[in-house]
Structures are given as C-alpha cells and as structure tokens.
Design an enzyme around this catalytic site. Structure first.
Site, PDB file in Angstrom:
ATOM      1  N   CYS A 243      87.785   3.806  76.577  1.00  0.00           N
ATOM      2  CA  CYS A 243      88.009   3.742  74.941  1.00  0.00           C
ATOM      3  C   CYS A 243      89.870   3.057  75.141  1.00  0.00           C
ATOM      4  CB  CYS A 243      88.218   4.167  73.653  1.00  0.00           C
ATOM      5  SG  CYS A 243      86.682   4.633  73.680  1.00  0.00           S
TER       6      CYS A 243
ATOM      7  N   HIS B 209      87.825  -1.289  65.820  1.00  0.00           N
ATOM      8  CA  HIS B 209      87.933  -0.799  67.807  1.00  0.00           C
ATOM      9  C   HIS B 209      87.183  -1.487  68.418  1.00  0.00           C
ATOM     10  CE1 HIS B 209      88.814   2.122  70.800  1.00  0.00           C
ATOM     11  NE2 HIS B 209      87.276   2.940  70.660  1.00  0.00           N
TER      12      HIS B 209
END
Ligand SMILES: [Zn+2]
Lengths: 143, 389
Positions: free
Chosen positions: B87, B336
């Site tokens: 991420c 996200h």
C-alpha cells in the site's frame, strides 16, 4: 488458488506439528518461527532445535466475523460462525499467532492462559492441513 | 536540508468503482490533469523517467506495468520502473523519483501509482489483499487484513484506554472531509451512531472502521529545484523524506501499538526537513483502518504515545484543529487504490499548500508545511515526506 501451497506447508511441518523452534547457539534466543539469521543478535546462523511447551498467555486477539474470513477458511466459518485469532506470548519467549479453540469468543480475555493443541486448520487442494491452535488452560476454566 | 527537489504538477483520477475505465485509462486521467496543472506548460519530451507504484492490480499485468503506463500516455522509450511496496508503493515511487533527481541523473520525473481492484471477483480480491502481510503464519491462522489492525486496536485499547467511540470519530471526520472532495469514493457524511453500529468485521473493528476497495490512479511531476520556476511560480518543495521497514508478521515485532517502520520514516523525514512534528500544518496519513490513523498521530509525534484517541476526540485533527489530517477524506472515504494511494496523498498536499483544492471549503488556511504518511501492508514498510512552500 491455494494460498499456501502443499510444498510450502510441508517445509514448516516441524513448527506446525511440534512447535520446534531454533535456539541461537551464540546468544541463546529462541527463534520461533525460524529466521535465517538470529533475530536477537543478528549475527549467528548457528542454531539448535528446541521443542516449546506450547504454554502461553494471550497478548491480544480479534474475532473474525462471519463472511469476513479468507476463502480457505470459509468452510470453518460456515459451520462455526466467527472464530478467534490471537497473539500468544509463549512461556519460553516467542510470540506467535494462531486460532483459539474450545472456547467461545465472549470468554476470551487479554492475559488469559492458553496451551497449544494440534488441530485441523483447513483443507485445500484436497489436502488436510494440521497445525497448532490454542485452548484455555484448565485453571482458567475452573477459576 | 536545502530542498533539491520540487513538485510542479499533480493529477488524480476520480477514486471509486470505475466500471468503464481500465487501469491505463485511469492513469491517463491522472496524467492529463498533471500536464494541465503545470502553470507554464510542460513538453512531454522533457520527462526523463516514470516511477509507477502498484501492487499488481489484482494480477492484471504483473510484468512491465510501468512501460505500459508510459507508452499509453505517449512516453514510449522513457526510463520506467514499477515500485512495489504494497500500500506504500507510490509513496516509495515518489521517494525513488526524488533520489533519481538528487543523484543528478534526471531533471524531470513523474511518480505515480495505479490500482484496479474492483474488476476482480470478491473471492480473488480476498486472496490478493492478504498478500502483503505474513503469509506463512498469519494467513495460516485465518487472519485477515482487518484482523491485523483489529488485533493492534484491541491492545491499544487495553494499554491506553482508547475507546470504540474514538475509532468511529475518525471515520466520521474523514467522511465529512470527503463530502467536500469531488474525487473521493464516498461523498456522504455519516453520523457517529451509524459508524458505531455498523456490522463487526474483526472485533473491535466494524465496517466503518475499514477503507473500501478502490480503482484509481495518481501522478505527480517532480523536478530539480533549480528549474522549478520554469514550470510554475508556486512550486511545492520536498523538504525531507524518510522510509522504514519492519518485520512483516505482527508476532515478530517489538510492539503492535505502534508501527516502527513509520516511526523510523518520520524521524528521518523531520530530521532532514529540520522541523518538529508540531510544525506540520496539514497532513495526509495512512488510515486504511481507523485505528491506523490514531496510531499515526502518535507515530508522527502529533501527540504523545497513547494519546491518539484523545487527539481525535478533542478535534485536533479536524479541519479547524491544530493539525488537520486527511482533508481529502483519507483512505477511509477518499478511497484506497493501493498502488495509487501514496502519490494521491502528495496530490492533496500539493493542492492544499498551493491553495488550489477543487472546493474552497476544503482548503486549509495558511498552511506552509505539509506531510504525507504512507504505510505498506500492516506496517512492513512506510514512507514519510515533508513538503513546504
Ligand atoms: Zn543470536
């Protein structure tokens, strides 16, 4: 779509079945799960096998909700609903992650004493995977 | 540290479920906005290199993704590299771009990120999303990504008295901010009651504690500081950056109530920028779960260890607070898209510091120092960058 393949699993059988850790011959630290280089002194590659007692204390835990489990655990979830995953501090030092068994999610507490038992983890690619889970130690159930 | 690198352009696709757009087209959206944002114009041939952060877009185009992105937007032949740090992929792509400029090798570089997560079946997504944690032990225990942050949250609550309500306050704040962000995945305000009573995902985290899965792309334009004024009269300078790594599995870490990788990254970034945490005027932090934002306040030194819950409760991270955090809506509500998140954060800080956010109501007042905090997986990697105008 096996997440952990059978060959990958097989290489870790001593840890999963027997809780076998590696004690560093230089600094004495017990590495479990094993590391390539000792986690404590970060120097030694010289280890001896040591079997852990499997007794420990819950450091933290979570309850994985229904419908939120990884696919290989969906069967377990289907029959049992939620399940508990805990971080357990073993009496010999290492901290490890595993499921709890033989207790209800509502009974679990941080600080609870547990011991390791060999259980079925899941079935994938037609192969059953056994490994350790933790269950409450008797004194906690009685008192 | 004297700034050697400047950001002179930025673009971001709409975050959300892009049914009609591929990962290439999402990147094109970000790229076109980036080009248009360069005040004095940019000739594409001036671009020396492209660094693309991506986890792998659910298995689509695992190889040569960066070359694909570059050629699709008309930059074939350019130096192109994909950066993968879960991420935090594009947070690291940004730093690699800085290093490339600081080395003297390149003058004008794009750092960006892409991810297409909604295209994959939910079954496949579940396999994919677990791949950045520890696979051999955590996954074999039936652990999920939410579960990892949940187990951190449980201990944080145990050690510091952080409450269930404080977790939900993070979600309420970030939804409120995203309401003013046309590029956010969610543009709906939520009540504390709704956030607190949503279905449990992994005790003590419920549905509103978790970020969504998102399609999206982002890209920013960096250049050597000396030539920044050629592109714009108002560049944003990179004041300092830092990175950190940690054990992938929580059971191997010194602590689970702090992300050591982020602490290391922040310490280095502050040192290089020559600032203290309280000097930060606006921040975008990695709130993949609400507890992650609370821990980020502490890891970044916005408050003392254990006081993160109080920091949100007292409104110190709100738009009107001491250090407004996640004015974009954060991962929680802006969305996200894994590989795109890091440079998406830079996009927000770039616009906040230049006072060019799309809706004035979301514009922070008088901000001179901005910060981005981008975490990979459950904290195996982290990148922190400090910006100044
Ligand atoms: Zn040693």
């Amino acid at each position: 779509m096996a997440y952990v393949s059978v060959p990958l699993y097989k290489r870790t059988i001593p840890q999963r079945y027997g809780l076998v850790g590696l004690r560093c011959k230089k600094c004495g630290w017990i590495n479990f799960p094993p590391k390539g280089v000792c986690k404590n002194c970060k120097e030694s590659l010289d280890f001896e096998k040591v079997k852990l007692s499997g007794k420990g204390t819950i450091y933290s835990y979570t309850v994985i909700s229904a419908a939120a489990a990884p696919p290989e655990f969906s069967k377990q979830e289907k029959y049992g609903g939620t399940y508990v995953v805990a971080l357990v501090d073993l009496d010999e030092g290492p901290r490890i992650v595993a499921q709890l068994t033989d207790c209800k999610p509502g009974e679990v507490k941080i600080g609870m004493r547990v011991k390791a038992v060999l259980r079925r983890i899941y079935e994938d690619e037609g192969v059953i995977r056994y490994g350790f889970k933790f269950k409450p130690q008797e004194e906690d159930l009685n008192g | 540290m004297e700034s050697k690198v400047a950001v002179v352009g930025a673009g971001q696709s709409k975050y959300g479920e892009s049914v009609d757009k591929s990962v290439k087209e999402l990147f094109l959206d970000a790229y076109i906005e980036l080009i248009n944002s360069v005040d004095n114009g940019l000739e594409p041939r001036e671009i020396n290199a492209v660094y693309i952060g991506s986890l792998g877009s659910g298995g689509f185009q695992l190889g040569n993704l960066s070359a694909l992105m570059a050629e699709y937007v008309g930059l074939p032949g350019v130096h192109a590299v994909r950066i993968e740090n879960a991420c935090s992929s594009s947070g690291f792509a940004f730093i690699e771009a800085c290093l490339a400029i600081m080395s003297g090798m390149y003058d004008v570089v794009i750092a960006g990120g892409v991810e297409k997560m909604r295209d994959v079946s939910s079954l496949k997504a579940k396999y994919w999303l677990g791949v950045s944690g520890d696979t051999e032990y955590e996954r074999l225990a039936g652990m999920t990504f939410a579960g990892l942050y949940a187990i951190m949250a449980n201990r944080h609550m145990h050690d510091y008295g952080t409450t269930r309500e404080q977790l939900s306050m993070v979600a309420v704040k970030n939804h409120k901010n995203a309401f003013l962000n046309p590029k956010a995945q969610f543009q709906n305000k939520i009540t504390l009651e709704k956030a607190m009573n949503s279905p449990m995902v992994a005790y003590p985290l419920n549905l509103f504690d978790c970020c969504p899965t998102t399609d999206g792309a982002s890209a920013v334009l960096l250049c050597k500081a000396e030539i920044a004024k050629k592109f714009t009269d108002s560049p944003v300078y990179v004041a300092g950056f830092g990175t950190g790594t940690d054990y992938l599995a929580l059971h191997d870490r010194e602590t689970i109530t702090s992300l050591k990788a982020a602490v290391l990254a922040a310490r280095e970034a502050y040192k290089k920028a020559g600032i203290k945490p309280k000097d930060v005027d606006v921040a975008e932090v990695h709130d993949c779960f609400t507890i992650a934002e609370i821990i980020a306040y502490e890891d970044l030194g916005f408050c003392e260890r254990g006081e993160g819950g109080k920091f949100i409760e007292e409104g110190l991270s709100s738009m009107e607070g001491e250090i407004p955090v996640n004015l974009s809506g954060g991962l929680k509500a802006k969305g996200h898209p894994i590989g795109a998140t890091g440079t998406g954060q830079v996009y927000e800080i770039f616009n906040q510091l230049r006072k060019t956010v799309q809706k004035p109501a979301r514009q922070v007042k008088d901000a001179e120092i901005g910060l981005t905090h981008n975490v990979g997986g459950s904290g195996g990697t982290a990148a922190v960058t400090v910006f100044k105008v």
